[in-house]
Motif scaffolding. Structure first.
Motif, mmCIF file in Angstrom:
data_model
loop_
_atom_site.group_PDB
_atom_site.id
_atom_site.type_symbol
_atom_site.label_atom_id
_atom_site.label_comp_id
_atom_site.label_asym_id
_atom_site.label_seq_id
_atom_site.Cartn_x
_atom_site.Cartn_y
_atom_site.Cartn_z
ATOM 1 N N GLU A 148 0.914 -1.203 -0.118
ATOM 2 C CA GLU A 148 -0.107 -0.154 0.124
ATOM 3 C C GLU A 148 0.936 1.136 0.100
ATOM 4 O O GLU A 148 0.394 2.228 -0.699
ATOM 5 N N ARG A 149 1.849 1.158 0.665
ATOM 6 C CA ARG A 149 2.705 2.503 0.805
ATOM 7 C C ARG A 149 3.736 2.625 -0.466
ATOM 8 O O ARG A 149 3.817 3.616 -1.017
ATOM 9 N N ASP A 165 3.900 6.481 -7.715
ATOM 10 C CA ASP A 165 3.541 7.516 -8.642
ATOM 11 C C ASP A 165 4.550 8.933 -8.233
ATOM 12 O O ASP A 165 4.634 9.546 -9.352
ATOM 13 N N SER A 189 2.628 1.584 -3.437
ATOM 14 C CA SER A 189 1.849 2.028 -4.393
ATOM 15 C C SER A 189 1.442 3.593 -4.642
ATOM 16 O O SER A 189 1.365 4.123 -5.541
ATOM 17 N N ASP A 190 1.751 4.222 -3.392
ATOM 18 C CA ASP A 190 1.769 5.482 -3.395
ATOM 19 C C ASP A 190 2.951 6.205 -3.765
ATOM 20 O O ASP A 190 3.117 7.205 -4.623
ATOM 21 N N GLU A 191 4.154 5.619 -3.579
ATOM 22 C CA GLU A 191 5.627 6.047 -3.751
ATOM 23 C C GLU A 191 5.803 5.883 -5.406
ATOM 24 O O GLU A 191 6.598 6.772 -5.842
#
Length: 446
Positions: free
Chosen positions: A324-325, A331, A327-329
């Protein structure tokens, strides 16, 4: 306490013998340890019985509470057991145990018999017979295709920028004329000269296997973790390419090695880097890629983690949180919105900047050297469908490019069955003989 060795089936308690019998049958009766294991051996044997019968939640409950969510996560235990099975097939029985105790923690080494060999699982057990950790502790064994009498090794030191890297030159023991040489290049993570993962040492297999077939090599400890590297200096050139170039020059000076027939063969991201190594060196006879990524490395990194989360039947909460972390990074990586010292997807921003500036596919098309790309079909980290096929499509028509795939080989080019899991890398195994033979034949023809 000094290590004490004993045969489980004749020297342990009745409770442990019952647990072993349950392991041998896989789907046997419950072990009847409602009152808890009597000692560290009972605890370890009961734990293996749970793994063998796929009672991963129950196995997790045997861990001390502080480690249950990490070391004793049911999903981790499931993947651990899958690793043994992937390499050696069906479990048969627990055949031996070895115990040593220090500072109140007992290391219980359990020798487990499978269809295709024996392997060792170590459990750490506290004074109250609760597990603290577990893992694979196999010892390396040379593959049968290596003739040790035909191989000579010598230690060398590579004087690279800011530090020194220990290495090994491996040569055929007796050759009347100069032989080709190979520099083995590590992937993205930290790496030793043998690229060891517990019971597996793929670079040692390659070096000694190639020497048996008349080809010299140089392998070395990677800059990470041997030397101190600041995050802002962690680039593809600094931690991979520069040191491989030093190794190449060193191999050229070795007696009995043909300086005009040196190739660089990289594993993982090291394979992606070999076209750059060739471009900067200018005199390599060829370059090879073992499971070399063709996709952008940040996309591949996230997909690897997605696979690790999804394989198996149990959800791994710790990995899901990392996914989850990341997936943000990702970007941020895609957009280039970071500083060189920022950590994204487990790597510093300088690393991602260096990859963004390197057109590996274009470089491979431009360098005028033969390229050999090998890929295992069971590899979940770099895949034949997404990576090797992209290399094919981008380099279509290049007469100096050759490809090879292997049905049952994983990321380390070692054989196995079923879903590929990272835990299998530590289980004693060897690079498949066909890979060594194919590499040797390709190099000999350059």
């Amino acid at each position: 306490m000094a290590p004490r060795r004993r045969t489980v089936l004749t020297a342990v308690s009745t409770a442990t013998a019952s647990a072993v019998a349950g392991c041998a049958g896989l789907l046997g009766e419950e072990t009847g340890d409602e009152n808890g294991p009597e000692n560290e051996e009972d605890a370890a044997a009961a734990f293996v019985d749970d793994l063998a019968n796929e009672r991963f939640e129950r196995a997790s409950e045997r861990f001390v509470e502080r480690e249950r969510d990490k070391r004793g996560d049911p999903a981790r235990l499931e993947r651990l057991w899958m690793g043994y099975g992937a390499v050696s097939g069906t479990y048969a029985e627990l055949v031996d145990t070895d115990v040593s105790t220090k500072n109140g923690i007992s290391a219980v080494d359990l020798t487990l018999s499978f269809d295709r060999g024996d392997h060792v699982c170590r459990t750490l057990v506290d004074r109250e017979s609760r597990l603290v950790d577990c893992g694979v502790v196999d010892e390396y064994e040379r593959p049968s295709y290596v003739d040790s009498s035909a191989v000579t090794e010598r230690d060398v030191t590579l004087a690279v920028e800011d530090c020194s890297l220990p290495g090994i030159v491996t040569t055929p023991a007796a050759e009347d004329e100069a032989v080709p040489g190979v520099v083995l290049v590590h992937g993205a993570g930290a790496g030793t000269k043998n690229s060891d993962r517990g019971g597996s040492e793929p670079f040692r297999d390659l070096a000694e296997g190639l020497a048996t077939r008349g080809i010299a090599s140089l392998r070395y400890d990677k800059r990470l973790p041997t030397c101190e590297v600041e995050p802002s200096a962690h680039t593809l050139d600094h931690v991979t390419v520069d040191d491989a170039l030093v190794a190449t020059e060193r191999l050229r000076t070795v007696d009995g090695v043909d300086a005009d027939r040196i190739v660089a063969v990289g594993h993982g991201l090291g394979g992606t880097a070999t076209p750059r190594i060739a471009a900067r060196d200018g005199n390599l006879a060829g370059v090879g890629g073992l499971a070399a990524p063709a996709r952008p490395y940040h996309e591949l990194t996230l997909e690897q983690l997605e696979y690790k989360v999804s394989v198996g039947d149990h959800e791994w909460g710790g990995l899901e949180r990392i996914y989850e972390r990341w997936s943000d990074e990702i970007d941020q990586v895609r957009a280039g919105e970071y500083e060189s010292g920022d950590e994204l997807l487990g790597k510093p921003g300088a690393f991602w900047n260096s990859l963004a500036a390197y057109d590996h596919l274009g470089t491979a098309a431009d360098v005028d050297v033969p390229l050999y790309l090998l890929q295992g079909e069971r590899d979940f980290q770099v895949t034949a469908a997404d990576d090797l096929e992209r290399w094919r499509s981008e380099l279509d028509g290049e007469s100096t490019v050759a490809f090879e795939t292997y049905d049952d080989l994983d990321h380390l080019f070692m054989p196995g069955d079923g879903p590929s899991v990272e835990f299998a890398y530590a289980v004693r195994n060897n690079v498949a003989e066909g890979v060594v033979t194919d590499l040797a034949d390709w190099i000999a023809d350059l």
